[in-house]
Write a protein that holds these residues in place. Sequence first.
Motif, PDB file in Angstrom:
ATOM      1  N   GLU A 123      20.385  46.509  36.594  1.00  0.00           N
ATOM      2  CA  GLU A 123      20.707  47.837  37.119  1.00  0.00           C
ATOM      3  C   GLU A 123      19.852  48.152  38.345  1.00  0.00           C
ATOM      4  O   GLU A 123      20.338  48.731  39.328  1.00  0.00           O
ATOM      5  CB  GLU A 123      20.494  48.887  36.032  1.00  0.00           C
ATOM      6  N   ALA A 124      18.580  47.772  38.290  1.00  0.00           N
ATOM      7  CA  ALA A 124      17.700  48.027  39.430  1.00  0.00           C
ATOM      8  C   ALA A 124      18.115  47.215  40.652  1.00  0.00           C
ATOM      9  O   ALA A 124      17.990  47.684  41.794  1.00  0.00           O
ATOM     10  CB  ALA A 124      16.252  47.711  39.050  1.00  0.00           C
ATOM     11  N   GLU A 125      18.621  45.989  40.431  1.00  0.00           N
ATOM     12  CA  GLU A 125      19.032  45.136  41.545  1.00  0.00           C
ATOM     13  C   GLU A 125      20.476  45.396  41.959  1.00  0.00           C
ATOM     14  O   GLU A 125      20.929  44.851  42.973  1.00  0.00           O
ATOM     15  CB  GLU A 125      18.866  43.654  41.165  1.00  0.00           C
ATOM     16  N   GLY A 126      21.202  46.183  41.163  1.00  0.00           N
ATOM     17  CA  GLY A 126      22.599  46.462  41.489  1.00  0.00           C
ATOM     18  C   GLY A 126      23.520  45.288  41.253  1.00  0.00           C
ATOM     19  O   GLY A 126      24.548  45.152  41.936  1.00  0.00           O
ATOM     20  N   THR A 127      23.203  44.432  40.272  1.00  0.00           N
ATOM     21  CA  THR A 127      24.028  43.244  40.005  1.00  0.00           C
ATOM     22  C   THR A 127      24.761  43.327  38.674  1.00  0.00           C
ATOM     23  O   THR A 127      25.358  42.343  38.254  1.00  0.00           O
ATOM     24  CB  THR A 127      23.150  41.986  40.018  1.00  0.00           C
ATOM     25  N   LEU A 128      24.708  44.461  38.002  1.00  0.00           N
ATOM     26  CA  LEU A 128      25.445  44.618  36.747  1.00  0.00           C
ATOM     27  C   LEU A 128      26.926  44.750  37.083  1.00  0.00           C
ATOM     28  O   LEU A 128      27.317  45.616  37.879  1.00  0.00           O
ATOM     29  CB  LEU A 128      24.947  45.849  35.996  1.00  0.00           C
ATOM     30  N   SER A 129      27.766  43.916  36.478  1.00  0.00           N
ATOM     31  CA  SER A 129      29.170  43.889  36.849  1.00  0.00           C
ATOM     32  C   SER A 129      30.028  43.535  35.648  1.00  0.00           C
ATOM     33  O   SER A 129      29.524  43.222  34.568  1.00  0.00           O
ATOM     34  CB  SER A 129      29.408  42.863  37.975  1.00  0.00           C
ATOM     35  N   GLY A 130      31.360  43.580  35.865  1.00  0.00           N
ATOM     36  CA  GLY A 130      32.298  43.145  34.846  1.00  0.00           C
ATOM     37  C   GLY A 130      32.282  44.001  33.613  1.00  0.00           C
ATOM     38  O   GLY A 130      32.170  45.230  33.666  1.00  0.00           O
ATOM     39  N   ASP A 131      32.376  43.356  32.465  1.00  0.00           N
ATOM     40  CA  ASP A 131      32.440  44.070  31.190  1.00  0.00           C
ATOM     41  C   ASP A 131      31.188  44.895  30.945  1.00  0.00           C
ATOM     42  O   ASP A 131      31.257  45.975  30.349  1.00  0.00           O
ATOM     43  CB  ASP A 131      32.636  43.070  30.042  1.00  0.00           C
ATOM     44  N   ALA A 132      30.027  44.397  31.376  1.00  0.00           N
ATOM     45  CA  ALA A 132      28.785  45.144  31.166  1.00  0.00           C
ATOM     46  C   ALA A 132      28.779  46.452  31.935  1.00  0.00           C
ATOM     47  O   ALA A 132      28.149  47.422  31.510  1.00  0.00           O
ATOM     48  CB  ALA A 132      27.587  44.290  31.582  1.00  0.00           C
ATOM     49  N   ALA A 133      29.494  46.488  33.067  1.00  0.00           N
ATOM     50  CA  ALA A 133      29.565  47.709  33.874  1.00  0.00           C
ATOM     51  C   ALA A 133      30.843  48.493  33.610  1.00  0.00           C
ATOM     52  O   ALA A 133      31.099  49.491  34.290  1.00  0.00           O
ATOM     53  CB  ALA A 133      29.467  47.351  35.349  1.00  0.00           C
ATOM     54  N   GLY A 134      31.662  48.058  32.654  1.00  0.00           N
ATOM     55  CA  GLY A 134      32.906  48.758  32.345  1.00  0.00           C
ATOM     56  C   GLY A 134      34.029  48.463  33.303  1.00  0.00           C
ATOM     57  O   GLY A 134      35.007  49.231  33.371  1.00  0.00           O
ATOM     58  N   GLU A 135      33.932  47.341  34.038  1.00  0.00           N
ATOM     59  CA  GLU A 135      34.979  46.987  34.994  1.00  0.00           C
ATOM     60  C   GLU A 135      35.969  46.046  34.331  1.00  0.00           C
ATOM     61  O   GLU A 135      35.591  45.040  33.737  1.00  0.00           O
ATOM     62  CB  GLU A 135      34.363  46.323  36.225  1.00  0.00           C
ATOM     63  N   ALA A 136      37.266  46.350  34.450  1.00  0.00           N
ATOM     64  CA  ALA A 136      38.309  45.508  33.871  1.00  0.00           C
ATOM     65  C   ALA A 136      38.516  44.278  34.742  1.00  0.00           C
ATOM     66  O   ALA A 136      38.232  44.302  35.949  1.00  0.00           O
ATOM     67  CB  ALA A 136      39.607  46.298  33.753  1.00  0.00           C
ATOM     68  N   PRO A 137      39.010  43.190  34.175  1.00  0.00           N
ATOM     69  CA  PRO A 137      39.275  41.997  34.981  1.00  0.00           C
ATOM     70  C   PRO A 137      40.305  42.275  36.052  1.00  0.00           C
ATOM     71  O   PRO A 137      41.221  43.078  35.862  1.00  0.00           O
ATOM     72  CB  PRO A 137      39.796  40.979  33.954  1.00  0.00           C
ATOM     73  N   ALA A 138      40.156  41.631  37.174  1.00  0.00           N
ATOM     74  CA  ALA A 138      41.133  41.778  38.254  1.00  0.00           C
ATOM     75  C   ALA A 138      42.472  41.205  37.809  1.00  0.00           C
ATOM     76  O   ALA A 138      42.532  40.133  37.209  1.00  0.00           O
ATOM     77  CB  ALA A 138      40.636  41.057  39.503  1.00  0.00           C
ATOM     78  N   PRO A 139      43.535  41.878  38.059  1.00  0.00           N
ATOM     79  CA  PRO A 139      44.845  41.387  37.616  1.00  0.00           C
ATOM     80  C   PRO A 139      45.248  40.127  38.363  1.00  0.00           C
ATOM     81  O   PRO A 139      44.927  39.948  39.532  1.00  0.00           O
ATOM     82  CB  PRO A 139      45.784  42.546  37.949  1.00  0.00           C
ATOM     83  N   GLU A 140      45.956  39.259  37.667  1.00  0.00           N
ATOM     84  CA  GLU A 140      46.439  38.012  38.247  1.00  0.00           C
ATOM     85  C   GLU A 140      47.941  38.160  38.488  1.00  0.00           C
ATOM     86  O   GLU A 140      48.768  37.765  37.673  1.00  0.00           O
ATOM     87  CB  GLU A 140      46.181  36.839  37.310  1.00  0.00           C
ATOM     88  N   THR A 141      48.301  38.734  39.628  1.00  0.00           N
ATOM     89  CA  THR A 141      49.700  39.049  39.874  1.00  0.00           C
ATOM     90  C   THR A 141      50.558  37.796  39.863  1.00  0.00           C
ATOM     91  O   THR A 141      51.568  37.720  39.162  1.00  0.00           O
ATOM     92  CB  THR A 141      49.841  39.764  41.231  1.00  0.00           C
ATOM     93  N   SER A 142      50.144  36.797  40.614  1.00  0.00           N
ATOM     94  CA  SER A 142      50.970  35.606  40.733  1.00  0.00           C
ATOM     95  C   SER A 142      51.043  34.823  39.447  1.00  0.00           C
ATOM     96  O   SER A 142      52.022  34.139  39.177  1.00  0.00           O
ATOM     97  CB  SER A 142      50.428  34.710  41.850  1.00  0.00           C
ATOM     98  N   ALA A 143      50.007  34.912  38.628  1.00  0.00           N
ATOM     99  CA  ALA A 143      49.977  34.103  37.414  1.00  0.00           C
ATOM    100  C   ALA A 143      50.557  34.835  36.223  1.00  0.00           C
ATOM    101  O   ALA A 143      51.017  34.212  35.276  1.00  0.00           O
ATOM    102  CB  ALA A 143      48.548  33.674  37.123  1.00  0.00           C
ATOM    103  N   THR A 144      50.555  36.171  36.237  1.00  0.00           N
ATOM    104  CA  THR A 144      50.953  36.898  35.030  1.00  0.00           C
ATOM    105  C   THR A 144      52.203  37.735  35.207  1.00  0.00           C
ATOM    106  O   THR A 144      52.595  38.415  34.264  1.00  0.00           O
ATOM    107  CB  THR A 144      49.808  37.836  34.606  1.00  0.00           C
ATOM    108  N   ILE A 145      52.848  37.716  36.367  1.00  0.00           N
ATOM    109  CA  ILE A 145      54.004  38.582  36.548  1.00  0.00           C
ATOM    110  C   ILE A 145      55.132  38.226  35.597  1.00  0.00           C
ATOM    111  O   ILE A 145      55.857  39.098  35.109  1.00  0.00           O
ATOM    112  CB  ILE A 145      54.491  38.556  38.023  1.00  0.00           C
ATOM    113  N   LEU A 146      55.271  36.939  35.295  1.00  0.00           N
ATOM    114  CA  LEU A 146      56.293  36.556  34.324  1.00  0.00           C
ATOM    115  C   LEU A 146      55.995  37.178  32.965  1.00  0.00           C
ATOM    116  O   LEU A 146      56.893  37.729  32.304  1.00  0.00           O
ATOM    117  CB  LEU A 146      56.373  35.035  34.216  1.00  0.00           C
TER     118      LEU A 146
END
Length: 739
Positions: free
Chosen positions: A623-646
Amino acid sequence: MTETTTFTPSPDQPEAEPQSAAVLPFPLKKKTPEGAAPGEVKPGEWEAELPDTDDPEVEGLAEGVPVDPPREAYPPSVAEWMQARDKARIPVLPDWVKLPDQRKAVRKWAVRHYSAVVGYHAVRLPCIYTPKVLAYSPRGAWRWSASIGRWVFDAEGKSLRIAAVAAEDAAEYLKLSRQRNDRVRLRGIIAALGGFVGLVAVLTLYFMAPSWLVLLSVATLATALGLSGAPADRPLIDMAKVTFRKRKLSSDIVIRAHEAAKLTTKDQTIAFPRPIGRDGDGWRVVVDLPYGRTFEDALNAHTRLASGMDIAPTQLFLDKDETSGRRVSYWIADRDPLAVPSGRSPLLGATRVDFWKPFPWGVDERGNPVMATMLWLSLLVGAVPRQGKTFSARTIALAAALDPYVRLYVFDGKASPDWRRFALVAHRIGFGIVPKNGIDPVAHLLTSLRELKADVEDRYHRLSELPLHICPEGKLTPEISRDKKLNMPLTLFVVDEVQEYLQHPEHGKEILALLVYLARVAPAVGVSVMTSTQKPDDKACPSELRDQHQARFALRVGAYQVSDTILGAGSYSEGLDASKLLKSHKGVGLLKGMSDDSGIVRTYLADGRDAERILTRAAALREAEGTLSGDAAGEAPAPETSATILDDVAAVLGKGEAKVWSETIVDRLADLRPETYGPWADLEPKPKAEALTAALKPFGVATDQIGRRIDGKTVNKRGIKRDDLAAVITQRNEKRDAG
């Protein structure tokens, strides 16, 4: 030569004493009489030269030159001379003084050891030592008084005076008596003065000194009297440390062990190139096996060698000496070192870790620190249940967590509590294989693997395109990995009980393919994979995945075949067999491939509470370095449009709907993933349909005119059919499984 001759004397000769024998010389070669030519043999004479061999072919052959070249032919070079002197030179300071880690370890040991000794005696001082002192003090006072009396009255000369009386030597007795009287007179005066001075000192101390000094003097006097009065076989102070039995190792025992192991014969035995000596908590023995024997022979006879030395196999360790193929170095421990706990992890006292540098993971059989690194490699950990497999792997993940610039992916196939606290720092995390609270952990793992694969492919391109002053060799550097703008941090992907995911009926094959790809390709760009399993067979954990791991760590397993499966083919012939480890060897395993050396590691312990403390500190650091990301920071995975549209289109189709308009599907997709399909929903009806048509076209899903009756009128719009979509998805899955 002795010759016996019998003869009869002549009647004309006087009768002489008969001669029965005479000793005559027997020359090997008769002398040639004067006047005879050399080589001429007269009748009655002989001369012969005997050959050195019976071989008739040697006739006419001359003696050859020596086979070994003279020393002058190969004089030692300056480099060889310096190298020999370097090997013979003894270091000025031992290694533990020169190395910071070992100095720190010795300092910690000294504090720990002497603190324990002081505490041991402090507890026993009032309840054991003080009563003993009071009990033995009268006896000590009597011994002091008796000794002073014997000294004053010259008791040591009494035996001489008695001997003079027994010998009736009056002069000697008178001399000794006068000497005794002089001594007694002088010593009596000294004793009287000493007693007077002592009495004055006692009175002065009693009336004038402070009470604490009086008590200290009384305690000192009582302790001295108690020590003097204590029996010789029962010391006043107990030992604070139990001394373990140490076998006295001798050359006879080592020779006996090699004979029992059938490594030597009566004609060929071992040699000792250097003396047997102590090495830490054991003995170091270096031997030269008979010619023709190798280190591998000694390795195969490990159990028999231990039996010949009358020790447990876990106390005998073999090291190869590179100077000779038949030279073996043995280390014989005083006791089983693998049963001794390695202690708590040093990560408990670390504020942060630099994952680019080796970090403490455990100690070897002799207590030397073992440093681990996950750079440029993948690690496979295998063992039977409850041998410390998860704890060993978790220690590496804890070190990664303490580096705020390391991105963590953690997935636990058995959904145990061991990895739960990593939710504080993990970029992506999942537990088990059963969906819970609306989250499918298997799908989350699959999405994370796809996400990481795309990141790895992107890293290769970006590293090759970076300027030379930033990336000189096209490789990841510490500076690049810590640059938030470049977004290429060191990454550790952890999968515990990986067999649970690989055996998934629907996604297992794709997960396997992605893990194989990452383990093979990703380490070169700073993405390391660490998998652990308790079923390292071809069905649960196929060889195509195991073979991609450059480093292997095997804790206790059931058979040497399983050990070979984890450590790699041929490890058993190298002496690496994890099946020889005992059940009591928790957290102990064989490490191979992480460095040039392979050997035993007793991993440090970090239990659940320790892990929570470390991860809490790691979360605050990120948190002090500003590197907390993803699930630990409550961020959802980026959607995979090309892979999951089907899959997304299939998800929004209602039950029983055979045909659906494209614009209707887009509206439903926007509700499903507004951040991805929201812009499509803002378009007009026709552009909506065209956007979906363009997205589905690469997959081979065609759109047709679909008519529907609305308010009694037939309205035709472009849409898709469920059967066409299902056929494309089925074909995609079949290709994926085949790959």
